[in-house]
Design a protein around this motif. Sequence first.
Motif, PDB file in Angstrom:
ATOM      1  N   GLY A  78       0.792  -1.217   0.000  1.00  0.00           N
ATOM      2  CA  GLY A  78       0.000   0.000   0.000  1.00  0.00           C
ATOM      3  C   GLY A  78       0.825   1.268   0.000  1.00  0.00           C
ATOM      4  N   LYS A  90       3.793   1.749  -4.659  1.00  0.00           N
ATOM      5  CA  LYS A  90       4.788   1.329  -5.650  1.00  0.00           C
ATOM      6  C   LYS A  90       4.137   0.994  -6.993  1.00  0.00           C
ATOM      7  N   SER A  91       3.076   0.191  -6.934  1.00  0.00           N
ATOM      8  CA  SER A  91       2.418  -0.174  -8.198  1.00  0.00           C
ATOM      9  C   SER A  91       1.806   1.055  -8.860  1.00  0.00           C
ATOM     10  N   THR A  92       1.299   1.955  -8.036  1.00  0.00           N
ATOM     11  CA  THR A  92       0.743   3.196  -8.583  1.00  0.00           C
ATOM     12  C   THR A  92       1.839   3.967  -9.319  1.00  0.00           C
TER      13      THR A  92
HETATM   14  P1  ADP Z   1       1.826  -0.999  -3.408  1.00  0.00           P
HETATM   15  O1  ADP Z   1       2.027  -1.434  -4.810  1.00  0.00           O
HETATM   16  O2  ADP Z   1       2.998  -0.241  -2.859  1.00  0.00           O
HETATM   17  O3  ADP Z   1       1.445  -2.116  -2.500  1.00  0.00           O
HETATM   18  P2  ADP Z   1      -0.363   0.487  -4.512  1.00  0.00           P
HETATM   19  O4  ADP Z   1       0.293   1.430  -5.431  1.00  0.00           O
HETATM   20  O5  ADP Z   1      -1.014  -0.700  -5.096  1.00  0.00           O
HETATM   21  O6  ADP Z   1       0.636   0.052  -3.370  1.00  0.00           O
HETATM   22  O7  ADP Z   1      -1.468   1.274  -3.683  1.00  0.00           O
HETATM   23  C1  ADP Z   1      -1.194   2.496  -3.024  1.00  0.00           C
HETATM   24  C2  ADP Z   1      -2.462   3.039  -2.457  1.00  0.00           C
HETATM   25  O8  ADP Z   1      -3.289   3.540  -3.490  1.00  0.00           O
HETATM   26  C3  ADP Z   1      -3.269   2.009  -1.680  1.00  0.00           C
HETATM   27  O9  ADP Z   1      -3.808   2.652  -0.552  1.00  0.00           O
HETATM   28  C4  ADP Z   1      -4.346   1.634  -2.646  1.00  0.00           C
HETATM   29  O10 ADP Z   1      -5.505   1.256  -1.966  1.00  0.00           O
HETATM   30  C5  ADP Z   1      -4.549   2.920  -3.427  1.00  0.00           C
HETATM   31  N1  ADP Z   1      -5.004   2.683  -4.802  1.00  0.00           N
HETATM   32  C6  ADP Z   1      -4.323   2.026  -5.757  1.00  0.00           C
HETATM   33  N2  ADP Z   1      -4.995   2.020  -6.915  1.00  0.00           N
HETATM   34  C7  ADP Z   1      -6.136   2.704  -6.693  1.00  0.00           C
HETATM   35  C8  ADP Z   1      -7.261   3.058  -7.489  1.00  0.00           C
HETATM   36  N3  ADP Z   1      -7.334   2.721  -8.781  1.00  0.00           N
HETATM   37  N4  ADP Z   1      -8.247   3.774  -6.910  1.00  0.00           N
HETATM   38  C9  ADP Z   1      -8.174   4.139  -5.619  1.00  0.00           C
HETATM   39  N5  ADP Z   1      -7.155   3.838  -4.819  1.00  0.00           N
HETATM   40  C10 ADP Z   1      -6.141   3.130  -5.322  1.00  0.00           C
END
Ligand code: ADP
Length: 594
Positions: A382, A385-387
Amino acid sequence: MQRAILILFLVLLGSGPLILSEFHITLLNYIGLSALVALGVVLLTGVGGLTSFGQAAFVGLGAYASAYLTTATDLPGWLTWAGGSPWIGLAAGLLLTAIVAWLLGALTLRLSGHYLPLGTIAWGISLYFLFGNLSFLGGHTGISGIPALALFGLELKSGRAFYYVIWVMLLAAVWITQNLLDSREGRAIRALKGGTVMAEAMGVDTARSKIIIFLIAALFAALSGWLYAHLQRFVNPTPFGLHIGIEYLFMAVVGGAGNVWGALLGAGLITILKQWLQDLLPKIFGASGNFEMIVFGMMMVLVLQRARDGIWPILARLVPPARGSRLVPQGDALPRNVMPQAGAGILDVRHVFKRFGGLVANNDMSFTVRAGEVMALIGPNGAGKSTMFDCISGVGSVSEGEIRFLGERIDHLTARAIARRGMSRTFQHVRLLPGMSVLENVAIGAHLRGTRGVLPAALHLERAEEQRLLAEAARQIERVGLKDSMFEQAGSLALGQQRTLEIARALAADPCLLLLDEPAAGLRYMEKQILADLLRKLKAEGMGILLVEHDMDFVMGLANRVVVMEFGEKIAEGLPDEVQRNPAVLEAYLGGVE
Ligand code: ADP
Ligand code: MG
């Protein structure tokens, strides 16, 4: 075995007019005409996932264009040359249909979810009423006196004579469709259903693929309409209405919308059943009416509940599957991109913000990646990173800030445009086409390295290029250690292997920057070692790698530099050793426990 069945089918089909009665010839003619339209529906709906209720309107366009041109006595002077000939009528019908379909497609294909089917209903109805209300098309009475087709001076006046024209054209359409699906363009088309995000990230223009199948489906329908007009030698609006459009969809679904032969099976079943029910039901109910539609409706519900994929797959299971070619594709290497000089900065992320409503998933992130290094992006679940990956690769938009790739600003570009510039990625939640082979999935990664389009693919004139693309895919599969699974369905692999498949797919694009989102998750110890070796080799070749990974041993043994994220922010950056000793990082990772 499959080949034998196909040959038997063709022989039976070919000898039909010699042995069958007039009634059965007529029935087979109508099956052929319907199957041509249903084939388009298979391509559009079954393969491409775009539901259309409006195909009957395109049948009407093909029929009316030729009916009008071949019968009108009052053609304007500049058009008189086009009058009288069914063949010019055919060309005109196909051209008109292409133009109308292109316009309708441009308007409606962007609609998502239920809106596309609703859109097709809307234009299906509009065109139907247009046919009925234009006086030069004869209104609801229609057009009669349409000339018969003539082939080599022979007038095809009987259904028996027409039979071969219909079936040869249908089989040609089947051949073209199958060729197309088995090609670079075909993989792009097959990715439309459930894989558009992935396909765009691999450089596929999915909007173009949608228009292509929409046009092909419309043209098949128009061809069927043209055949119908010259077989029947009379047209009125009735067979081009919405309920017939639904019937075509129904044929494809019942027959099996995932396979070209499903169209023939569905058209056959429904046409025969309709004929039979139209005879039988009024006798049972003691009144005339379209009772068969009620039975069809119930059948549809049953099929959707019991055999979603239609009847074809059930039949196909009875026959041992063709083993297909299991030879590893060989071919000349594709031209490669020039890698940037090792150590040169290739990716520059500057003050990037990404907001989801009130949530700031990326908060003022800045870092760089250089050619020939592994940059690790780590942080708790969370952290964002993926974002960050989505922002960089164009899969998601950037709220604020700047991203430069090879010196060029890319934060406003589409994923497709970014892929074209030499960036490739994998997804944390794997995105592959489970029903396609590992080889075909990886070949999608090489999409941008091929150029041959739809026409050569439909005629299989692009085999040399296709061979090189598949050979490239095979090389990357071998490289990541998936050689033994090359011909298996991607969906049958273990999750860790599916991730590895994604790496091969990304590599098939020949990127200079590779984004890997948790590539080692689900891998066994040995598999991780193979992956680490591969990444070291890629790094030595000068590729830049941005790596998200939770396995710290894996990360620390590979990374040149590490960026640590927490709650969307960068909390540390440095060499692996430094970062591992950083108190803020220990706090974030271990919750203060050491
Ligand atoms: P990681 O890859 O580091 O585990 P993410 O990038 O997946 O983290 O997520 C970062 C945050 O953004 C999390 O709180 C997640 O719930 C939120 N998030 C990710 N994608 C979306 C989306 N499409 N809409 C709303 N919130 C999102
Ligand atoms: Mg993630």
